[in-house]
Design an enzyme around this catalytic site. Structure first.
Site, PDB file in Angstrom:
ATOM      1  N   ASP A  85      37.302  18.369  -1.529  1.00  0.00           N
ATOM      2  CA  ASP A  85      37.572  16.959  -1.222  1.00  0.00           C
ATOM      3  C   ASP A  85      36.698  16.027  -2.030  1.00  0.00           C
ATOM      4  OD1 ASP A  85      39.031  14.771   0.018  1.00  0.00           O
ATOM      5  OD2 ASP A  85      37.135  14.276   1.160  1.00  0.00           O
ATOM      6  N   MET A 134      43.924  30.203  20.910  1.00  0.00           N
ATOM      7  CA  MET A 134      43.282  31.263  21.976  1.00  0.00           C
ATOM      8  C   MET A 134      41.702  31.426  22.098  1.00  0.00           C
ATOM      9  SD  MET A 134      45.869  31.834  23.756  1.00  0.00           S
ATOM     10  CE  MET A 134      47.286  30.589  23.221  1.00  0.00           C
TER      11      MET A 134
END
Length: 156
Positions: free
Chosen positions: A124, A73
């Site tokens: 990561d 949204m």
């Protein structure tokens, strides 16, 4: 309290067409805790995957621009500026993302998304340095992701 994104039990995107375009700024920050040896490797540019801060910066900017594709949204809005600050401390890195726009709705979600992806990218990049002997991450922690400032049309 009225929930603006729900009407008759259905989720919807809020109509902002009646709003004026105004300058918008949002600043979000978050923190990742890391081993001190990992921090040293980042500072000395000894991480095998490459420059951790540069990668996190690029990933964060990309995430800001892709926010409406990730959050259903969230309106696609014109982003006029994205700036990241990385404060490297002895036990972690604080990431701050400042997003600017001239539009009909705020840029908080973009700033939060940018910070989140920058922090995930740091994780990561350094995960091989953070793992213990069992492959777990007992010291690595992302925390306190929040909006620290919001400005609409020059008003905080």
């Amino acid at each position: 309290m009225e929930l603006t994104h729900i009407e008759d039990g259905k989720v919807r995107m809020v109509d902002v067409s009646h709003k004026d375009d105004v300058d918008r700024i949002a600043v979000a920050e978050g923190y990742i805790r890391l081993r001190s040896s990992t921090i040293e490797a980042i500072i000395n540019k000894e991480v095998a995957k490459g420059n951790v801060i540069a990668a996190a910066n690029i990933a964060g900017v990309m995430a800001v621009k892709k926010t409406p594709e990730l959050i259903p949204m969230c309106h696609p809005i014109p982003i006029t500026s994205v700036k990241f600050d990385f404060d490297i401390e002895s036990v972690g890195i604080r990431v701050k993302c400042t997003v600017k726009s001239k539009g009909k709705t705020g840029v908080e979600m973009e700033a939060l998304t940018g910070v989140s992806v920058a922090l995930l990218t740091i994780w990561d990049m350094v995960k091989s340095l953070e793992k213990d002997e069992r492959g777990n991450y007992p010291k690595t922690l992302i925390e306190v992701i929040r909006v620290v400032e919001k400005v609409k049309g020059g008003k905080e």
